[in-house]
Design a protein around this motif. Structure first.
Motif, PDB file in Angstrom:
ATOM      1  N   LEU A  45       9.833 -47.613  29.546  1.00 16.39           N
ATOM      2  CA  LEU A  45      10.105 -48.894  29.364  1.00 16.39           C
ATOM      3  C   LEU A  45      11.703 -49.013  28.515  1.00 16.39           C
ATOM      4  CD1 LEU A  45       9.286 -52.165  30.005  1.00 16.39           C
ATOM      5  CD2 LEU A  45       8.354 -51.995  28.007  1.00 16.39           C
ATOM      6  N   LEU A  46      11.836 -48.105  27.704  1.00 18.74           N
ATOM      7  CA  LEU A  46      12.711 -48.200  26.774  1.00 18.74           C
ATOM      8  C   LEU A  46      13.943 -47.570  27.675  1.00 18.74           C
ATOM      9  CD1 LEU A  46      11.410 -46.498  23.265  1.00 18.74           C
ATOM     10  CD2 LEU A  46      12.341 -48.957  23.858  1.00 18.74           C
ATOM     11  N   ALA A  47      13.778 -46.683  28.475  1.00 18.81           N
ATOM     12  CA  ALA A  47      14.920 -46.089  29.309  1.00 18.81           C
ATOM     13  C   ALA A  47      15.201 -47.357  30.200  1.00 18.81           C
ATOM     14  CB  ALA A  47      14.319 -44.906  30.175  1.00 18.81           C
ATOM     15  N   GLU A  48      14.467 -47.940  30.774  1.00 25.90           N
ATOM     16  CA  GLU A  48      14.853 -49.095  31.679  1.00 25.90           C
ATOM     17  C   GLU A  48      15.542 -50.320  30.920  1.00 25.90           C
ATOM     18  OE1 GLU A  48      14.337 -49.898  35.056  1.00 25.90           O
ATOM     19  OE2 GLU A  48      14.276 -47.878  35.090  1.00 25.90           O
ATOM     20  N   MET A  49      15.135 -50.649  29.806  1.00 27.41           N
ATOM     21  CA  MET A  49      15.917 -51.483  29.053  1.00 27.41           C
ATOM     22  C   MET A  49      17.477 -51.105  28.593  1.00 27.41           C
ATOM     23  SD  MET A  49      12.701 -52.362  26.315  1.00 27.41           S
ATOM     24  CE  MET A  49      13.961 -53.334  25.030  1.00 27.41           C
ATOM     25  N   SER A  50      17.370 -49.731  28.357  1.00 31.93           N
ATOM     26  CA  SER A  50      18.650 -49.131  27.960  1.00 31.93           C
ATOM     27  C   SER A  50      19.701 -49.037  29.209  1.00 31.93           C
ATOM     28  CB  SER A  50      18.690 -47.702  27.466  1.00 31.93           C
ATOM     29  OG  SER A  50      19.874 -47.209  27.407  1.00 31.93           O
ATOM     30  N   HIS A  51      18.974 -48.599  30.220  1.00 30.19           N
ATOM     31  CA  HIS A  51      19.854 -48.657  31.624  1.00 30.19           C
ATOM     32  C   HIS A  51      20.308 -50.091  32.083  1.00 30.19           C
ATOM     33  CE1 HIS A  51      21.597 -46.956  35.307  1.00 30.19           C
ATOM     34  NE2 HIS A  51      20.675 -47.586  35.926  1.00 30.19           N
ATOM     35  N   THR A  52      19.388 -50.879  32.330  1.00 30.44           N
ATOM     36  CA  THR A  52      19.363 -51.999  32.843  1.00 30.44           C
ATOM     37  C   THR A  52      20.045 -53.453  31.849  1.00 30.44           C
ATOM     38  OG1 THR A  52      17.174 -53.035  32.362  1.00 30.44           O
ATOM     39  CG2 THR A  52      17.603 -51.766  34.432  1.00 30.44           C
ATOM     40  N   GLY A  53      19.824 -52.992  30.656  1.00 31.99           N
ATOM     41  CA  GLY A  53      20.276 -54.070  29.732  1.00 31.99           C
ATOM     42  C   GLY A  53      19.331 -55.227  29.584  1.00 31.99           C
ATOM     43  N   THR A  55      15.628 -57.113  28.554  1.00 33.49           N
ATOM     44  CA  THR A  55      14.668 -57.116  27.680  1.00 33.49           C
ATOM     45  C   THR A  55      13.121 -56.634  28.088  1.00 33.49           C
ATOM     46  OG1 THR A  55      13.908 -59.302  27.935  1.00 33.49           O
ATOM     47  CG2 THR A  55      15.898 -58.891  26.378  1.00 33.49           C
ATOM     48  N   ALA A  56      12.513 -56.353  27.240  1.00 36.15           N
ATOM     49  CA  ALA A  56      10.953 -56.050  27.559  1.00 36.15           C
ATOM     50  C   ALA A  56      10.350 -57.014  28.268  1.00 36.15           C
ATOM     51  CB  ALA A  56      10.005 -55.636  26.508  1.00 36.15           C
ATOM     52  N   GLN A  57      10.700 -58.168  27.867  1.00 38.17           N
ATOM     53  CA  GLN A  57      10.039 -59.475  28.498  1.00 38.17           C
ATOM     54  C   GLN A  57      10.389 -59.733  30.000  1.00 38.17           C
ATOM     55  OE1 GLN A  57       7.686 -61.204  26.956  1.00 38.17           O
ATOM     56  NE2 GLN A  57       7.425 -62.331  28.916  1.00 38.17           N
ATOM     57  N   GLU A  58      11.760 -59.533  29.925  1.00 33.37           N
ATOM     58  CA  GLU A  58      12.501 -59.608  31.681  1.00 33.37           C
ATOM     59  C   GLU A  58      11.915 -58.579  32.499  1.00 33.37           C
ATOM     60  OE1 GLU A  58      16.899 -61.577  30.336  1.00 33.37           O
ATOM     61  OE2 GLU A  58      16.416 -59.313  30.062  1.00 33.37           O
ATOM     62  N   LEU A  59      11.617 -57.476  31.949  1.00 29.93           N
ATOM     63  CA  LEU A  59      11.078 -56.324  32.770  1.00 29.93           C
ATOM     64  C   LEU A  59       9.640 -56.673  33.082  1.00 29.93           C
ATOM     65  CD1 LEU A  59      12.532 -53.177  30.932  1.00 29.93           C
ATOM     66  CD2 LEU A  59      13.140 -54.274  33.065  1.00 29.93           C
ATOM     67  N   LEU A  60       8.756 -57.129  32.134  1.00 34.18           N
ATOM     68  CA  LEU A  60       7.688 -57.819  32.364  1.00 34.18           C
ATOM     69  C   LEU A  60       7.633 -58.711  33.646  1.00 34.18           C
ATOM     70  CD1 LEU A  60       4.643 -57.477  31.435  1.00 34.18           C
ATOM     71  CD2 LEU A  60       5.008 -59.288  29.880  1.00 34.18           C
ATOM     72  N   LYS A  61       8.399 -59.756  33.554  1.00 33.74           N
ATOM     73  CA  LYS A  61       8.484 -60.884  34.473  1.00 33.74           C
ATOM     74  C   LYS A  61       8.867 -60.414  35.749  1.00 33.74           C
ATOM     75  CE  LYS A  61       9.692 -64.629  32.670  1.00 33.74           C
ATOM     76  NZ  LYS A  61      10.781 -65.879  32.055  1.00 33.74           N
ATOM     77  N   ASP A  62       9.749 -59.643  36.019  1.00 33.99           N
ATOM     78  CA  ASP A  62      10.412 -58.931  37.117  1.00 33.99           C
ATOM     79  C   ASP A  62       9.320 -57.941  37.884  1.00 33.99           C
ATOM     80  OD1 ASP A  62      11.098 -56.524  36.253  1.00 33.99           O
ATOM     81  OD2 ASP A  62      13.173 -56.886  36.030  1.00 33.99           O
ATOM     82  N   GLY A  63       8.369 -57.714  37.392  1.00 37.54           N
ATOM     83  CA  GLY A  63       7.264 -56.821  38.017  1.00 37.54           C
ATOM     84  C   GLY A  63       7.594 -55.129  37.449  1.00 37.54           C
ATOM     85  N   THR A  64       8.705 -54.802  36.664  1.00 31.78           N
ATOM     86  CA  THR A  64       9.115 -53.303  36.421  1.00 31.78           C
ATOM     87  C   THR A  64       7.859 -52.847  35.517  1.00 31.78           C
ATOM     88  OG1 THR A  64      11.542 -53.734  36.910  1.00 31.78           O
ATOM     89  CG2 THR A  64      10.798 -51.943  35.790  1.00 31.78           C
ATOM     90  N   ALA A  65       7.760 -53.781  34.486  1.00 27.63           N
ATOM     91  CA  ALA A  65       6.510 -53.071  33.760  1.00 27.63           C
ATOM     92  C   ALA A  65       5.304 -52.926  34.347  1.00 27.63           C
ATOM     93  CB  ALA A  65       6.380 -53.991  32.471  1.00 27.63           C
ATOM     94  N   LEU A 119      17.300 -35.094  33.508  1.00 27.65           N
ATOM     95  CA  LEU A 119      18.427 -35.731  32.792  1.00 27.65           C
ATOM     96  C   LEU A 119      19.299 -36.717  33.602  1.00 27.65           C
ATOM     97  CD1 LEU A 119      20.079 -32.461  31.172  1.00 27.65           C
ATOM     98  CD2 LEU A 119      18.397 -34.009  30.148  1.00 27.65           C
ATOM     99  N   THR A 120      18.781 -37.153  34.982  1.00 29.93           N
ATOM    100  CA  THR A 120      19.451 -37.986  35.645  1.00 29.93           C
ATOM    101  C   THR A 120      18.391 -38.800  36.372  1.00 29.93           C
ATOM    102  OG1 THR A 120      19.560 -36.352  37.506  1.00 29.93           O
ATOM    103  CG2 THR A 120      21.503 -36.259  36.146  1.00 29.93           C
ATOM    104  N   ARG A 121      19.021 -40.054  36.813  1.00 36.18           N
ATOM    105  CA  ARG A 121      18.119 -41.051  37.491  1.00 36.18           C
ATOM    106  C   ARG A 121      18.383 -41.146  38.897  1.00 36.18           C
ATOM    107  NH1 ARG A 121      16.824 -45.187  33.835  1.00 36.18           N
ATOM    108  NH2 ARG A 121      16.491 -46.600  35.320  1.00 36.18           N
ATOM    109  N   GLY A 122      19.113 -40.116  39.445  1.00 35.75           N
ATOM    110  CA  GLY A 122      19.118 -39.939  41.013  1.00 35.75           C
ATOM    111  C   GLY A 122      19.955 -41.192  41.477  1.00 35.75           C
ATOM    112  N   VAL A 123      20.018 -41.114  42.806  1.00 36.34           N
ATOM    113  CA  VAL A 123      20.826 -42.174  43.536  1.00 36.34           C
ATOM    114  C   VAL A 123      19.549 -43.064  44.441  1.00 36.34           C
ATOM    115  CG1 VAL A 123      22.643 -42.758  45.245  1.00 36.34           C
ATOM    116  CG2 VAL A 123      22.773 -40.894  43.595  1.00 36.34           C
ATOM    117  N   GLY A 124      19.367 -44.270  43.939  1.00 35.85           N
ATOM    118  CA  GLY A 124      18.382 -45.169  44.915  1.00 35.85           C
ATOM    119  C   GLY A 124      17.037 -45.022  44.618  1.00 35.85           C
TER     120      GLY A 124
END
Length: 201
Positions: A45-53, A55-65, A119-124
């Motif tokens: 979750l912290l990695a996604e917040m850092s990469h996408t910019g 918030t945790a609430q936004e990631l919860l709302k869009d289904g990522t969490a 160390l990398t997120r890959g492509v797609g």
């Protein structure tokens, strides 16, 4: 969990769940999985917040969490599905555990093919593919280092050949101790052996 001793039993046999030592073992197994899932999920979750910019609430709302929680469950042995459905209940000890291993392996293979590394997120790659790939790569890496280190300490060589004469090599990545062979790859070693065996057959 599926491995709760006494689960599904009734009457006197059902009382086994509360027998001395059994209740504590069941609680420890469940708590261990919960802690591991929580740590994995928080880190991702912290990695996604850092990469996408986001918030945790936004990631919860869009289904990522929710997706992070789902693959976290699978990586620690639980999934919504059961391997082979009702037949899986009859033919395997823990069909959800087996299904979770297969799903994690499939997601990890796709993620690795898309260039995911520790160390990398890959492509797609999706969040599921990335988490599965990174967890499997770390498992293989640390297992290899530990296996080689232990074998070296005992004066043994590590056999890195998965196949010998077209068949699964029973000595592949094994630690020889006290007359027995041990693999640190766990379930994935058994799945690899099964897939090779089916292919040979």
């Amino acid at each position: 969990t599926e491995f709760t001793v006494g689960q599904g039993l009734s009457g006197k046999l059902g009382a086994l769940r509360n027998a001395p030592g059994v209740k504590q073992a069941n609680r420890a197994f469940g708590a261990g999985g919960d802690v591991l899932r929580r740590e994995w999920n928080d880190a991702e979750l912290l990695a996604e917040m850092s990469h996408t910019g986001k918030t945790a609430q936004e990631l919860l709302k869009d289904g990522t969490a929710a997706r992070i929680a789902s693959i976290g469950n699978k990586m620690t042995g639980w999934t919504e599905k059961r391997f082979a459905g009702e037949w899986g209940d009859l033919l395997t000890f823990a069909p959800r555990w087996l299904e979770s291993r297969l799903e994690t392996l499939a997601q990890g293979a796709i993620g690795t093919a898309k260039g995911v590394t520790p160390l990398t997120r890959g492509v797609g790659a999706t969040v599921e593919q990335r988490m599965a790939a990174q967890s499997l790569q770390k498992l293989v890496g640390w297992s290899t280092l530990a296996t080689v280190g232990i074998n070296e300490a005992m004066g043994n060589e590590t056999d890195f050949r998965p196949l010998v004469d077209g068949r699964w090599n029973p000595n592949f990545m094994r630690i020889r101790f006290n007359g027995r062979d041990y693999s640190l790859l766990g379930t994935y070693d058994s799945l690899a052996r099964l897939m090779v065996g089916v292919g040979v057959a």
